[in-house]
Design a protein around this motif. Sequence first.
Motif, short mmCIF file in Angstrom:
data_model
loop_
_atom_site.label_atom_id
_atom_site.label_comp_id
_atom_site.label_asym_id
_atom_site.label_seq_id
_atom_site.Cartn_x
_atom_site.Cartn_y
_atom_site.Cartn_z
N TYR A 203 0.92 -1.19 0.15
CA TYR A 203 -0.50 -0.04 0.27
C TYR A 203 1.03 1.48 0.01
O TYR A 203 2.00 1.21 0.15
N GLU A 204 0.59 2.11 -0.02
CA GLU A 204 0.97 3.16 -0.53
C GLU A 204 1.55 3.84 0.84
O GLU A 204 0.44 4.07 2.10
N GLY A 205 2.68 4.44 1.18
CA GLY A 205 3.16 5.10 1.88
C GLY A 205 2.63 6.75 2.08
O GLY A 205 2.08 7.04 1.06
N THR A 206 3.13 7.29 2.75
CA THR A 206 3.31 8.51 3.48
C THR A 206 3.66 9.49 1.97
O THR A 206 5.18 9.13 2.08
N THR A 207 3.45 10.16 1.88
CA THR A 207 3.55 11.13 0.71
C THR A 207 3.40 12.78 0.71
O THR A 207 3.91 13.40 0.21
N GLY A 208 3.12 12.58 2.25
CA GLY A 208 3.09 14.70 2.43
C GLY A 208 1.66 14.40 3.70
O GLY A 208 0.99 13.68 3.38
N ARG A 209 1.68 15.56 4.67
CA ARG A 209 0.98 15.40 5.41
C ARG A 209 -0.29 16.06 4.43
O ARG A 209 -0.03 17.25 3.81
N GLN A 210 -1.39 16.34 5.04
CA GLN A 210 -2.67 16.64 4.36
C GLN A 210 -3.21 17.48 5.83
O GLN A 210 -3.21 17.17 6.52
N ALA A 211 -3.57 19.05 5.17
CA ALA A 211 -4.60 19.81 6.22
C ALA A 211 -5.66 20.34 5.34
O ALA A 211 -5.85 20.27 3.86
N GLY A 212 -6.30 20.72 6.58
CA GLY A 212 -7.66 21.42 5.49
C GLY A 212 -8.80 20.39 5.33
O GLY A 212 -8.90 19.56 5.14
N THR A 213 -9.23 20.79 4.07
CA THR A 213 -9.97 20.21 3.63
C THR A 213 -9.96 19.45 2.27
O THR A 213 -9.42 20.67 1.32
N GLY A 214 -10.18 18.89 1.49
CA GLY A 214 -9.85 18.35 1.07
C GLY A 214 -9.84 16.44 -0.01
O GLY A 214 -10.33 16.45 0.42
N VAL A 215 -9.16 16.55 -0.63
CA VAL A 215 -9.05 15.21 -1.86
C VAL A 215 -7.69 14.64 -1.86
O VAL A 215 -6.64 15.43 -2.98
N VAL A 216 -7.40 13.48 -1.35
CA VAL A 216 -6.03 12.88 -1.46
C VAL A 216 -6.40 11.38 -2.58
O VAL A 216 -7.65 10.78 -1.95
N SER A 217 -5.50 10.72 -2.67
CA SER A 217 -5.52 9.57 -4.02
C SER A 217 -4.55 8.89 -3.34
O SER A 217 -3.86 8.99 -3.01
N LYS A 218 -4.90 7.55 -2.88
CA LYS A 218 -4.74 6.58 -1.89
C LYS A 218 -4.26 5.36 -3.05
O LYS A 218 -5.35 4.87 -2.91
N HIS A 219 -3.60 4.31 -2.75
CA HIS A 219 -3.29 3.26 -3.73
C HIS A 219 -2.76 1.98 -2.56
O HIS A 219 -1.82 1.75 -2.36
N PHE A 220 -3.78 0.96 -2.81
CA PHE A 220 -2.69 -0.05 -2.52
C PHE A 220 -3.51 -1.76 -3.78
O PHE A 220 -4.10 -1.71 -4.49
N THR A 221 -2.50 -2.35 -3.01
CA THR A 221 -2.47 -4.18 -3.74
C THR A 221 -2.56 -4.89 -3.53
O THR A 221 -1.89 -5.20 -2.87
#
Length: 256
Positions: A203-221
Amino acid sequence: MENVYITIAGLVAIGLVVYFWRRARRQDNTRTDLKITGVRINPPSGSVLPANTPITVTLDYRYTAPREPLHIWVKILDTTYDSIYEGSRDSLEPGKGQVSRRVHLTQAGTVRELFIVAKNQEFVEVFNQPLAVDFTYEADDEADEEWLNDGRGSEITGVKVSIPSPAVVQAGTRIDVDLSYAINTEEGLDIWVIPETEANMTYEGTTGRQAGTGVVSKHFTVIDPGKLSSVRLVMKNAASQTVYELRVPVDYTYTA
């Protein structure tokens, strides 16, 4: 009629050539001639660090096979202590290049080895090289309760997967997950989507912290055949404390 037979024979021959070429290509991408030609570690090995202090490893590399990008991580594989590693946010490309990855312990402990791990586009591991190091992590005595709990009350407000379940999926298929979030700390939170299975997976590791509101894409296999009935959504703060966790039911059947 003779020409028809010749044409059919020709098509069969072409089909066989394409089949064996594709099979050879699939086999080739499980082998690599990747060489790590330079390693720089900051802070240097031998350092004593507060918990959650990242170790940045910069790698010079070269390879010609497979002829495709490779995902790469630097990990602490010793599970004696909790650790976090940076996701493969940028892939290696055939030829020569340089890439940096971060990794750290979230608690007091020692690190004697780091591992450079590379996987192909199907997330099959093709490279694993240890690096001998000597780091000592100490508890961060200055961490206060407010900092440890920073971000509590944040939440995932929406989940959208690229392959809705129930579904039958070929093992090794990447599934993307779009997460809508509402995060209440300016420091931001790291977000993971973790498949809950004993099968071989990534699965995708950390790529940077998110703040506020929004949408982030992650993935797993999930790499092995089997069933997957849930994924775990996790958010951690800058102190590497889990401040949000949610299990989401899914229904995937992975086939060979």
